[in-house]
Design an enzyme around this catalytic site. Sequence first.
Site, PDB file in Angstrom:
ATOM      1  N   ALA A  14     -61.232 -96.724 -37.852  1.00 18.76           N
ATOM      2  CA  ALA A  14     -62.618 -97.100 -37.559  1.00 18.76           C
ATOM      3  C   ALA A  14     -63.367 -96.040 -36.763  1.00 18.76           C
ATOM      4  O   ALA A  14     -64.592 -96.065 -36.679  1.00 18.76           O
ATOM      5  CB  ALA A  14     -62.644 -98.424 -36.792  1.00 18.76           C
ATOM      6  N   ARG A  19     -65.459 -84.796 -34.152  1.00 18.73           N
ATOM      7  CA  ARG A  19     -65.089 -83.380 -34.115  1.00 18.73           C
ATOM      8  C   ARG A  19     -64.974 -82.741 -35.506  1.00 18.73           C
ATOM      9  O   ARG A  19     -64.873 -81.535 -35.622  1.00 18.73           O
ATOM     10  CB  ARG A  19     -63.776 -83.198 -33.324  1.00 18.73           C
ATOM     11  CG  ARG A  19     -64.007 -83.255 -31.826  1.00 18.73           C
ATOM     12  CD  ARG A  19     -62.711 -83.354 -31.065  1.00 18.73           C
ATOM     13  NE  ARG A  19     -62.124 -84.685 -31.158  1.00 18.73           N
ATOM     14  CZ  ARG A  19     -60.891 -84.993 -30.734  1.00 18.73           C
ATOM     15  NH1 ARG A  19     -60.118 -84.057 -30.222  1.00 18.73           N
ATOM     16  NH2 ARG A  19     -60.434 -86.221 -30.836  1.00 18.73           N
ATOM     17  N   ALA A 430     -66.788 -59.523 -90.910  1.00 10.09           N
ATOM     18  CA  ALA A 430     -67.126 -59.198 -89.519  1.00 10.09           C
ATOM     19  C   ALA A 430     -68.647 -59.147 -89.353  1.00 10.09           C
ATOM     20  O   ALA A 430     -69.370 -58.695 -90.236  1.00 10.09           O
ATOM     21  CB  ALA A 430     -66.510 -57.858 -89.138  1.00 10.09           C
TER      22      ALA A 430
HETATM   23  C1  UD1 Z   1     -54.309 -92.403 -29.531  1.00 12.75           C
HETATM   24  C2  UD1 Z   1     -53.355 -93.063 -28.535  1.00 12.75           C
HETATM   25  C3  UD1 Z   1     -52.534 -91.953 -27.868  1.00 12.75           C
HETATM   26  C4  UD1 Z   1     -51.779 -91.165 -28.929  1.00 12.75           C
HETATM   27  C5  UD1 Z   1     -52.761 -90.628 -29.976  1.00 12.75           C
HETATM   28  C6  UD1 Z   1     -51.994 -90.023 -31.122  1.00 12.75           C
HETATM   29  C7  UD1 Z   1     -54.402 -95.087 -27.643  1.00 12.75           C
HETATM   30  C8  UD1 Z   1     -55.144 -95.680 -26.513  1.00 12.75           C
HETATM   31  N1  UD1 Z   1     -54.117 -93.796 -27.550  1.00 12.75           N
HETATM   32  O1  UD1 Z   1     -55.169 -91.570 -28.774  1.00 12.75           O
HETATM   33  O2  UD1 Z   1     -51.588 -92.543 -26.972  1.00 12.75           O
HETATM   34  O3  UD1 Z   1     -51.070 -90.113 -28.323  1.00 12.75           O
HETATM   35  O4  UD1 Z   1     -53.580 -91.681 -30.501  1.00 12.75           O
HETATM   36  O5  UD1 Z   1     -52.856 -89.341 -32.009  1.00 12.75           O
HETATM   37  O6  UD1 Z   1     -54.046 -95.786 -28.560  1.00 12.75           O
HETATM   38  N2  UD1 Z   1     -59.517 -96.348 -33.736  1.00 12.75           N
HETATM   39  C9  UD1 Z   1     -60.040 -97.500 -34.236  1.00 12.75           C
HETATM   40  N3  UD1 Z   1     -60.801 -98.285 -33.434  1.00 12.75           N
HETATM   41  C10 UD1 Z   1     -61.043 -97.953 -32.158  1.00 12.75           C
HETATM   42  C11 UD1 Z   1     -60.498 -96.764 -31.629  1.00 12.75           C
HETATM   43  C12 UD1 Z   1     -59.722 -95.994 -32.440  1.00 12.75           C
HETATM   44  O7  UD1 Z   1     -59.830 -97.842 -35.407  1.00 12.75           O
HETATM   45  O8  UD1 Z   1     -61.744 -98.713 -31.491  1.00 12.75           O
HETATM   46  C13 UD1 Z   1     -58.708 -95.503 -34.629  1.00 12.75           C
HETATM   47  C14 UD1 Z   1     -59.303 -94.119 -34.825  1.00 12.75           C
HETATM   48  O9  UD1 Z   1     -60.127 -94.101 -35.983  1.00 12.75           O
HETATM   49  C15 UD1 Z   1     -58.081 -93.264 -35.018  1.00 12.75           C
HETATM   50  C16 UD1 Z   1     -57.008 -93.982 -34.219  1.00 12.75           C
HETATM   51  O10 UD1 Z   1     -57.460 -95.294 -34.006  1.00 12.75           O
HETATM   52  O11 UD1 Z   1     -57.660 -93.217 -36.379  1.00 12.75           O
HETATM   53  C17 UD1 Z   1     -56.729 -93.304 -32.867  1.00 12.75           C
HETATM   54  O12 UD1 Z   1     -57.906 -93.322 -32.119  1.00 12.75           O
HETATM   55  P1  UD1 Z   1     -58.329 -92.088 -31.228  1.00 12.75           P
HETATM   56  O13 UD1 Z   1     -59.577 -92.429 -30.516  1.00 12.75           O
HETATM   57  O14 UD1 Z   1     -58.292 -90.850 -32.039  1.00 12.75           O
HETATM   58  O15 UD1 Z   1     -57.141 -92.130 -30.153  1.00 12.75           O
HETATM   59  P2  UD1 Z   1     -56.566 -90.924 -29.349  1.00 12.75           P
HETATM   60  O16 UD1 Z   1     -57.427 -90.667 -28.178  1.00 12.75           O
HETATM   61  O17 UD1 Z   1     -56.256 -89.813 -30.273  1.00 12.75           O
HETATM   62 CA    CA Z   2     -56.773 -89.083 -32.548  1.00 17.22          CA
END
Ligand code: UD1
Ligand code: CA
Length: 471
Positions: A14, A19, A430
Amino acid sequence: MTDARLAAVVVLAAGEGTRMRSTRTPKVLHELLGRTMLGHVVAANRELEPDHLVVVVGHAREQVAAHLTTMDPAALAVVQEPQNGTGHAVQVALAELPELSGTVLVVLGDAPLLTAGTLRALVERHHADGAATTVLSAVVGDATGYGRIVRDPAGGVMAIVEHQDADDAQRAICEINSGVFAFDAARLREALGRLTPDNAQGELYLTDVVGLHRAAGHVVAAHVAPAAYEVMGVNDRVQLSQARRLLNDRVVAEHQRAGVTVLDPQTTWIDVQVRLAPDATVHPGCQLHGTTTVAAGAVIGPDTTLVDTEVGADATVLRAHCVGAVIGEASNVGPYTYLRPGTRLGRASKAGGFVEIKASVVGDGSKVPHLSYVGDAVIGERSNIGAATVVVNYDGRDKHRTTIGDDVRIGSDTMLVAPVSIGDGAYTGAGSVITDDVPAGALGVGRARQRNIDGWVARRRGTATTGDEQP
Ligand code: UD1
Ligand code: CA
């Protein structure tokens, strides 16, 4: 006591993916080797045959959900709005499913390198340990940005601390949370209800389930990924190209181990759905895309791009660009050849240098060796198309068809103005412009007769030139 069934896979997708800096493509729809990131994640998880496969969508949800429908119609898209953290995302997903028992696997939509094998090992470990939570961890060189796995002196997993919430000692830990978990469904539901947003990001963290389960006295385990690169998350286009490189290395190595000669893995790109038979050879600088298949003994490249193209046994395809073509056994294509959709080359046929062919059949043993365009035509067997022949298939409004029989000899520089038909065994002179059908066995000639005008040069130019004076 654990129920070994995989009740559900929840894919978190979601997030916005800021980035990537894209105004058109949501993060999880960026492609590597013929599949979107989300496509790779869903394909790997499908191999585990879960009862439910849910994808949590939010940003660009219409685009992501539409893609999911074409890619995996059985998957369920669930909308998370607003995106209040990974824990919230799983709450939203479970709310759309019936009461589950057994194992729930949570994976990230931006980690396209995880294999079904590693996911299966995670689930097996989870069951073997009778755990409430099993996290897939990895030991990495640079843990910046990741959640850290905090273990007790006995090695048990105590908590996951997010980078932003970690102190210096915790930041020194190089075992990270991949973001992938196996949970016991009932215990997960309990813990999700107790998450609070008291952290640096003010979100509901899925990672906090670890601490909650641990405090409740449940078993919390970690499975360390055998190859750390598999858990790599893609957040920008630099990481996307790194992931693509790693995935390509894996794909090429699999083909090599299965008997395909790939001379230069660094410059060879092979989409995940491409099939190569043992004893096929791929020279440097090739890109094999889509549903391309290459049979045994075929030699591809150097510098060849094949898209959805079928190459028969022992064929050679050299410096060519082929899209939606079928290249028959023992045929020769190239160099500098463009085969477009609907091209079918028969057995032992040839499409040579600077030849373009579209929506045409070239029969067994027939040759289009040099500098020609063939479109909307059917060529029979053992016929030869002379150099610089053009099938004039388009009158500016409509496309027309051309038929060339068996054992035909089309003279060099013939224009075959479609619709037109050349009978078996016929020849064309040709330089002819052929506008009428040529019957079997006949010679078609359509050009002005040559005449030589004696003394013309001396009369008109005042001198007999040798041809090398400057104008
Ligand atoms: C998350 C983990 C972190 C881990 C890392 C690995 C948490 C709090 N942190 O951090 O421990 O090392 O992934 O890559 O879980 N997403 C949703 N809904 C939301 C928020 C996120 O669907 O409300 C999805 C994002 O689209 C993404 C994934 O969850 O695919 C991870 O979210 P992201 O915000 O990238 O987490 P990180 O900070 O990378
Ligand atoms: Ca991530």
